[in-house]
Design an enzyme around this catalytic site. Structure first.
Site, PDB file in Angstrom:
ATOM      1  N   ARG A  50       0.813  -1.238   0.088  1.00  9.73           N
ATOM      2  CA  ARG A  50       0.096   0.010  -0.004  1.00  9.73           C
ATOM      3  C   ARG A  50       0.855   1.173   0.051  1.00  9.73           C
ATOM      4  NH1 ARG A  50      -1.662   1.588   4.594  1.00  9.73           N
ATOM      5  NH2 ARG A  50      -2.650  -0.395   5.345  1.00  9.73           N
ATOM      6  N   TYR A 102     -16.103  18.109 -14.884  1.00  7.05           N
ATOM      7  CA  TYR A 102     -16.329  16.536 -15.124  1.00  7.05           C
ATOM      8  C   TYR A 102     -17.323  16.108 -14.114  1.00  7.05           C
ATOM      9  CZ  TYR A 102     -15.470  11.685 -15.041  1.00  7.05           C
ATOM     10  OH  TYR A 102     -15.454  10.166 -14.960  1.00  7.05           O
ATOM     11  N   ASP A 174      -7.132  19.843 -13.186  1.00  2.70           N
ATOM     12  CA  ASP A 174      -7.325  18.814 -13.807  1.00  2.70           C
ATOM     13  C   ASP A 174      -6.739  18.421 -15.255  1.00  2.70           C
ATOM     14  OD1 ASP A 174      -8.437  16.282 -15.016  1.00  2.70           O
ATOM     15  OD2 ASP A 174     -10.315  16.341 -13.877  1.00  2.70           O
ATOM     16  N   LYS A 199      -7.339   7.608 -19.265  1.00  4.82           N
ATOM     17  CA  LYS A 199      -7.558   8.502 -20.466  1.00  4.82           C
ATOM     18  C   LYS A 199      -6.288   8.479 -21.334  1.00  4.82           C
ATOM     19  CE  LYS A 199     -11.357   8.982 -18.480  1.00  4.82           C
ATOM     20  NZ  LYS A 199     -11.883  10.030 -17.626  1.00  4.82           N
TER      21      LYS A 199
HETATM   22  C1  LIG Z   1     -12.374  10.389 -16.406  1.00  6.95           C
HETATM   23  C2  LIG Z   1     -12.161  11.690 -15.705  1.00  6.95           C
HETATM   24  C3  LIG Z   1     -11.839  11.922 -14.343  1.00  6.95           C
HETATM   25  C4  LIG Z   1     -12.153  10.737 -13.643  1.00  6.95           C
HETATM   26  O1  LIG Z   1     -11.015   9.713 -13.633  1.00  6.95           O
HETATM   27  P1  LIG Z   1     -11.498   8.064 -13.462  1.00  6.95           P
HETATM   28  O2  LIG Z   1     -10.195   7.424 -13.792  1.00  6.95           O
HETATM   29  O3  LIG Z   1     -12.648   7.875 -14.146  1.00  6.95           O
HETATM   30  O4  LIG Z   1     -11.813   7.989 -12.070  1.00  6.95           O
HETATM   31  C5  LIG Z   1     -11.614  13.315 -13.857  1.00  6.95           C
HETATM   32  N1  LIG Z   1     -11.422  14.297 -14.863  1.00  6.95           N
HETATM   33  C6  LIG Z   1     -11.618  14.036 -16.083  1.00  6.95           C
HETATM   34  C7  LIG Z   1     -11.515  15.402 -16.836  1.00  6.95           C
HETATM   35  C8  LIG Z   1     -11.918  12.992 -16.691  1.00  6.95           C
HETATM   36  O5  LIG Z   1     -12.160  12.732 -18.001  1.00  6.95           O
END
Ligand SMILES: *Cc1c(COP(=O)(O)O)cnc(C)c1O
Length: 384
Positions: A50, A102, A174, A199
């Site tokens: 962890r 998001y 983000d 992504k």
């Molecule tokens: C997908 C996404 C998230 C969340 O990420 P996960 O890996 O699905 O938990 C946060 N911000 C943006 C802009 C995203 O596209």
């Protein structure tokens, strides 16, 4: 590796050393929970997975280097990374966030963390002056997402870094839509950069994972403590896959940008299309900011139909064959989504239409297939 190595070199080599036990050129999947100690308390830096795992460390070092950061931490999802940021705050504290946000972040803010006593303001971030008016003694964090989802607004990171510095706030960006290849927010003065590795970074639609990086020593120590204490860490197999994916991030992003530009221009000329949202257009309201802070405009595009008909939007997306109807984005394959019925379905129609998410809005994650197959696919879907 040289400190000033270029992005492509870092993407392939940063954090990755031949395995000390065997010389294996790829970091092994250290599928282990614990590590032998010859005497109590004597170990090689790894005690329990962890807290520390060599495969995860290799990935963390790699991404930390791509974001030009000092410290970086991987999480079991993008949302777990968002969650860790919010744990830096205390009940009563306030956060000012992008309004075009998001959906998962919006839900976490307004349910779980509102219940824990944090207060969120959702603001249009076009004007730092009007955002400044929302700042009070309890404000501790500004939360930016840029480009935004699904309307591809671009927010001026430098301007918000200035504002955050002036009022001693943390600025979190983000950076999921841009990836570190197109944008490095810490270089522009952000305190923390956040990613859904799921992504573009992992890039092959096979891993769910998140990441945070910072150059603030104290914030880094606190995030490390939260990562180990809350324990939302990714497993070594997923870290291996993300590490494999990131090695081609630069090549993939180049092609995402090229294909994205072709598709955006094609859409704009089509008589059945209404608005096209893509920051690469010279008349996009934030085009200049995008040019200054990004090295390319990415592969995410949204558009509406001239008819604004829900039925027609459903028909078109259902006729696409190369583009698959699915949530998510940033993989090598092209995806298409209908925000009003998918990602933004939980937002009341009136609310979402106010922000531009109308019935016919369609979002494309343009992949890295051959461009002529993508254009043919769109042509057929529109022609029918
Ligand atoms: C997908 C996404 C998230 C969340 O990420 P996960 O890996 O699905 O938990 C946060 N911000 C943006 C802009 C995203 O596209």
């Amino acid at each position: 590796m040289k400190k000033d190595a270029k992005f492509a070199t870092k993407a392939i080599h940063a954090g990755v050393e031949p395995d000390p036990a065997t010389g294996a050129i790829m970091t092994p999947v250290y599928q282990t929970t614990t590590y032998a100690q010859p005497r109590p308390g004597v170990h090689k830096g790894y005690e329990y997975s962890r807290t520390q795992n060599p495969t995860r460390h290799a990935l963390e070092k790699n991404l930390t280097s791509l974001e030009n950061a000092e410290q970086g931490f991987a999480f079991s999802s993008g949302m777990a990374a968002v969650d860790a940021c919010l744990k830096l705050l205390k009940p009563g504290n306030e956060v000012i966030s992008t309004n075009d946000l998001y959906g998962g972040s919006y839900r976490l803010f307004t349910t779980t963390y509102a219940d824990f006593g944090l207060k969120f303001h959702f603001a249009n971030m076009d004007s730092p002056k009007s955002v400044e008016a929302l700042i009070n003694d309890q404000t501790k964090m500004i939360w930016l997402e840029t480009p935004t989802n699904p309307l591809m607004s671009v927010i001026d990171i430098l301007a918000y870094a200035d504002l955050a510095r002036k009022h001693d706030l943390m600025l979190v960006v983000d950076n999921t839509f841009a990836s570190p290849y197109l944008q490095t927010p810490l270089d522009l003065g952000a305190t923390i950069v956040m990613h859904s590795i799921t992504k573009y970074i992992a890039g092959h639609s096979d891993v769910v994972m998140g990441f945070l990086a910072t150059n603030d020593k104290d914030v880094g120590e606190r995030l490390k403590f939260i990562q180990k204490s809350s324990g939302a860490v990714p497993g070594p197999q997923d870290c291996f896959l993300a590490l494999r994916g990131v090695k081609t991030l630069h090549l993939r992003m180049e092609r995402h940008c090229e294909n994205g530009a072709e598709v955006a221009h094609w859409l704009r000329k089509h008589p059945k299309v209404g608005k096209v949202y893509w920051p690469g257009f010279e008349d996009h309201p934030n085009h200049e900011v995008a040019k200054n802070q990004m090295s390319g405009f990415g592969g995410m595009i949204s558009f509406t139909l001239a008819s604004d008909s829900l039925e027609e939007a459903f028909d078109i997306v259902s006729r696409l064959e190369v583009f698959t109807i699915a949530e998510s984005l940033g993989g090598v394959e092209s995806l298409v989504g209908h925000p009003a019925s998918m990602t933004h379905a939980s937002i009341p129609k009136e609310e979402r239409e106010k922000t531009g998410v109308t019935d016919s809005l369609i979002r494309l994650s343009v992949g890295i297939e051959h461009i002529s197959d993508l254009i043919d696919d769109l042509e057929k879907a529109f022609a029918n």
